[in-house]
Write a protein that holds these residues in place. Structure first.
Motif, short mmCIF file in Angstrom:
data_model
loop_
_atom_site.label_atom_id
_atom_site.label_comp_id
_atom_site.label_asym_id
_atom_site.label_seq_id
_atom_site.Cartn_x
_atom_site.Cartn_y
_atom_site.Cartn_z
N CYS A 185 1.06 -1.39 -0.26
CA CYS A 185 0.00 -0.26 -0.18
C CYS A 185 0.83 1.04 -0.09
O CYS A 185 0.64 2.51 -0.67
CB CYS A 185 -0.87 -0.21 1.46
SG CYS A 185 -2.22 -1.32 0.93
N MET A 188 2.62 1.66 -2.82
CA MET A 188 1.80 2.15 -4.18
C MET A 188 1.75 3.89 -4.22
O MET A 188 1.40 4.47 -5.06
CB MET A 188 0.73 1.19 -4.24
CG MET A 188 -0.45 1.99 -5.40
SD MET A 188 -1.96 0.88 -5.70
CE MET A 188 -3.23 1.69 -4.57
N ILE A 192 2.67 6.59 -7.43
CA ILE A 192 1.18 7.31 -7.45
C ILE A 192 1.62 9.08 -6.95
O ILE A 192 2.09 10.39 -7.64
CB ILE A 192 0.33 7.38 -6.98
CG1 ILE A 192 -0.48 5.76 -7.49
CG2 ILE A 192 -1.14 8.54 -7.26
CD1 ILE A 192 -1.72 5.48 -6.77
N LEU A 260 4.82 -2.63 -7.63
CA LEU A 260 3.49 -1.97 -8.32
C LEU A 260 2.48 -3.61 -8.61
O LEU A 260 1.19 -3.82 -9.20
CB LEU A 260 3.07 -1.01 -9.44
CG LEU A 260 3.93 0.22 -8.97
CD1 LEU A 260 3.86 0.97 -9.75
CD2 LEU A 260 2.87 0.71 -8.53
N ALA A 263 1.00 -5.35 -5.83
CA ALA A 263 0.16 -4.25 -5.74
C ALA A 263 -1.49 -4.57 -6.91
O ALA A 263 -2.78 -4.73 -6.44
CB ALA A 263 0.61 -2.49 -6.11
N ILE A 274 -8.23 -0.07 -8.64
CA ILE A 274 -6.90 1.05 -8.26
C ILE A 274 -6.78 1.77 -9.84
O ILE A 274 -5.29 1.27 -10.15
CB ILE A 274 -5.76 0.37 -7.87
CG1 ILE A 274 -5.18 -1.33 -8.12
CG2 ILE A 274 -5.90 -0.38 -6.63
CD1 ILE A 274 -3.66 -1.18 -8.24
N GLY A 277 -3.02 3.22 -9.72
CA GLY A 277 -1.92 2.43 -9.40
C GLY A 277 -1.85 1.74 -10.08
O GLY A 277 -0.32 1.64 -10.38
N HIS A 281 1.57 1.74 -12.59
CA HIS A 281 2.12 0.29 -12.60
C HIS A 281 3.19 0.19 -14.19
O HIS A 281 3.89 0.14 -14.28
CB HIS A 281 1.35 -0.53 -12.42
CG HIS A 281 1.30 -2.40 -12.61
ND1 HIS A 281 1.14 -3.10 -13.03
CD2 HIS A 281 2.99 -2.19 -12.74
CE1 HIS A 281 2.05 -4.44 -13.08
NE2 HIS A 281 3.05 -3.61 -12.93
N GLY B 196 -5.15 8.80 -5.03
CA GLY B 196 -4.00 7.59 -4.79
C GLY B 196 -4.62 7.14 -3.63
O GLY B 196 -4.18 5.57 -2.86
N THR B 200 -5.45 3.84 -2.19
CA THR B 200 -4.75 2.62 -1.56
C THR B 200 -5.09 2.24 -0.20
O THR B 200 -5.17 1.40 0.04
CB THR B 200 -3.25 3.80 -1.49
OG1 THR B 200 -2.95 4.16 -2.08
CG2 THR B 200 -2.63 2.88 0.26
#
Lengths: 310, 310, 310, 310
Positions: A185, A188, A192, A260, A263, A274, A277, A281, B196, B200
């Motif tokens: 978390c 990620m 971002i 990522l 994630a 996400i 996120g 990635h 974000g 998260t």
């Protein structure tokens, strides 16, 4: 971030107040026996083992052999398959682990693998905790890392005692896998924030703003984040960060892409949307495909920046 | 953020050390004459004018009439067309502006419109500065807003004197349009950080983490940002924020979508890639289409959150 | 696509059944007087004018002079500001346009600018229609372009007669601006389909599929699109497309980025969420920043493709 | 698409030119014994088994029992764990599979699981092929499905003979896992094309275009794709598609989100950037969180559409 520590494995053994650090594989995690404890170690890279030996560690040939001698073992490995092998492989820890041994895995991997390892360890009478680490080269050499720990709450004190030798912050996050979840978390949101900061700084510069001034404004406003106030991606804005050193050192784009990916996988498995996120990635994946694999992840500023002459 | 101030217009006049606040249009920005100065005002909404009148302001019928009497004018309007009309329209400020008048526009608009207004003002012998504002309801009532000012550096001291009555922070950002640029950049990074953080936190919760604990971990790690440590989007994590009040109050999703539209436009015009900023814009646009228009922009957490029973 | 035609301007005059082609600016649109009509032309690039002259066209110095002599004028210019200048500038068409003249603008620009030009033309008693064009170099030399026309329905027959000299397909789309809207919509979906095809082909190849076989499968399944069956972005899959010629020729990344900017602007202005269109825009913007500006837009396959040796 | 077939499992046995269809689990795939072959089946849902029984099939209690009696077995299951259990579980096919048996798995799952199952089958002397299916309810009832087959090329003829009873198109894609790869690639591009079409149609409508006319224009231009010309997401544009029936029937959003999850996972594992595919995944995930889970995946048009009154 854990750039220094990736691709490495360590094991610590405490015996009558003596803890021994043992690398489980690959490269070396910590250059010196920590907290004054004697160390037993193993590493697939012989050279890394030798360096540890020079520092006073006893070097063994396999994780199983370390498990035979130590009752406090720390592992730190590059990815899930390495962890599976180091624990459950033919010469893995669980082959010779002793009852009551405390196993701490500081790799950053899929939380579901941590849970599998915990189950397998429990069958052998050992306790497994996940404790991924955050903080970079500087933090490691200052024993100033942050550990995020998942596992049985009653074992946390023992884990903390050991991990405190290496990290200033040792946080209890919940059941096994919770350390991984927290790490994933955090990274990620970090990714971002970093790409967002890079986009924002680039846009501001193109609109005529001075990057140092824009940084000041963001940092006293609601745009403030770690990437703007501590690890700014724009060259010449801040001292002592990779952006000021051609994006060398720091936390590599490949490693961020890997985290990522974790994630992404956990989000897919839990059916969690996400959007940012996921795009972060893909941007780091694209950067890896375009020559940024080994630069610090703040080089996304350079990736997005208009080329000279355009 | 400037939720309270949107859709409002104010003008301040200084005459022999007396400054008069005048709303240029729509709704009222500040409920009281500030800094002890007498105020002349106008507002297209008669009711808003009356409220100001009750507070001691003199109310006039049009921006032109205000310009005829005041030599320090502050405008605060919802969007670019309103600003163009208030300055260059048939009963606009520039029809009757006096030489040497200081014009301060605190609207959040396209920087290119600020530059146009500055040129038009210059032709009339007046000085135009853009000074968009950041900070919400609480900040406004405490005169604790942040102004980001663009315009001739030699006029900044005069502008700061006036704006300091309303805001604790008055920052010089550069030539005309630079205030807008800084505001747009800040809000783009804010939007990215908020979405974000929402993603998260949702992912962490789905992975079994306690939201308060995850917030603590992020805030002491590299994921830290304003949206995680000051304006957390998850209900029951933090006191006194919209997420703890059904996402009422605060800074509306529509307003954030508007500001991201400005970021999008300036990025398109300057050929700057803003992948996350652009996706953030689309997410807020989609939210407006799905019933979130009037909720605080932190309601993106609710938008992304899995529904009960899934 | 209109690669050949961008940056060019043409004007056609009909007089006693004679139509004259006149370039309005910059470079030449069509190398020969079309349909046997005599042509009057102007172009800011003298060389382009000379080439037209060699083909029998009469060359004049400005759009205003062309308007003085022609009653059917076609313009084709790079962007909105050029169109505004060519029509409403100091030596623009509307300075000397005759009542009843048919003005056809084949530039790809913001629909709101088309509407402005239509209003300005109406005031002078002339009729303005927007008619952006689709189809590339090959289509242009074969008079096989597609025109998407917006304007008064009763004038469409006259416009179609003229445009049919250059294009096989002349489509009526609705009121002024509708041609632009249709063109922008088509190109946005084209960009999304192209990037989607590039991602998909790359993923398939990485999963071990033969690219020709994968193309066949997609084309007989629900993944089928123009970019997979007519303009495949993977080298060696298809004959006669830019991907088979080092991404030379075709429709440049810069031009696609420009059209996506128009899509972005119109979507922002109409508050329409376009998540994929917006991300496609950012990807083409990033490609322009990374050296792909002048390659065909199908080079996104190359941009996303993993580098050798990774 | 495979809406009808999801969540179901079938097994076919050929014995002396007699093939028997056997559901491996859950719901029924095909309502009648196909091609005149006798059928042996099993299904975890007793009711599904009964329906097959009424059609003349012999119903057994477990995959292992089917494997004991059949030498041609087809499975069709909802996800990877179901496939792993049906083949390698305690009462799985591989417990009693006979040497030389042809195992065909028509589930849509991760290609790496297909490869694992193939290895495990090989050890038992059986041949495993993956053959995911494309085409919806209509295609299934007309035996008009498309099968994408991966496995040893020399076994393809045998597989094709069997699958041809159910599908008009049986395509050889390459080694084991290649069928999954092709299916995943197709559905990713389909999802991108569908969202792209929905965005484009919505933008066009907001710009004043008639949706039927815009559809025509796209379909004769470079924006053309399966989602625009065969399965248009806008109500009243096309007959006989889910958009014209309140997005009922067709291929559910949940199923598309699942397939995009597989695309995401394989892309992450192969380090392939899929920016649009990844965003498409997130959009379908968000839709599942906002009440669209059981609507046809073309309902993304409705999801993005501005609400009435805005």
């Amino acid at each position: 971030m854990a750039a220094l520590l990736r691709g490495s494995g360590t094991a610590l053994r405490r015996s009558r107040n003596h803890v021994r650090l043992a690398t489980g594989s690959r490269s070396m995690a910590s250059k010196t026996p920590v907290g004054g404890y004697p160390v037993i170690a193993t590493d697939v890279f012989i050279q890394s083992g030798k360096e540890l030996q020079d520092l006073g560690a006893q070097i063994l040939d396999s994780p199983a052999e370390v498990a035979d001698k130590a009752d406090r073992i720390i592992t730190m490995l590059p990815s899930s398959p390495n962890v599976i092998e180091a624990y459950t492989g033919a010469s893995g820890i669980l082959r010779k682990v002793k009852k009551g041994t405390l196993l701490i895995d500081s790799s950053t991997i899929d939380p579901s693998v941590s849970k599998e390892m915990a189950l397998a360890s429990e069958k052998m009478g050992a306790v497994f905790m996940d404790a991924p680490v955050s903080g970079g080269v500087g933090a490691a050499s200052l024993a100033n890392l942050t550990f995020m720990v998942g596992g049985p709450e009653e074992e946390f004190t023992a884990a903390k005692e050991l991990l405190s030798c290496m990290g200033a912050n040792v946080l209890y996050c919940g059941q096994v896998g919770a350390g991984q979840a927290a790490k994933i978390c955090n990274n990620m949101l970090l990714a971002i924030g970093m790409i967002g900061t890079a986009e924002t700084m680039n846009l501001g510069i193109r609109l005529g703003l001075d990057p140092k001034l824009l940084t000041q404004i963001l940092n006293m406003s609601s745009g403030r984040c770690w990437s703007s106030d501590t690890y700014n991606p724009v060259p010449s804005v801040m001292e002592g960060v990779p952006s000021n050193n051609n994006y060398l050192g720091g936390f590599g784009t490949t490693l961020m892409a890997k985290d990522l990916g974790l994630a992404q996988n956990t989000a897919t498995n839990t059916k969690t949307p996400i959007p940012l996120g996921s795009l972060a990635h893909q941007i780091y994946r694209t950067m890896c495909a375009r020559g940024y694999a080994n630069k610090d992840f703040s080089s996304v500023f350079q990736f997005l920046r208009e080329e000279e002459g355009q």
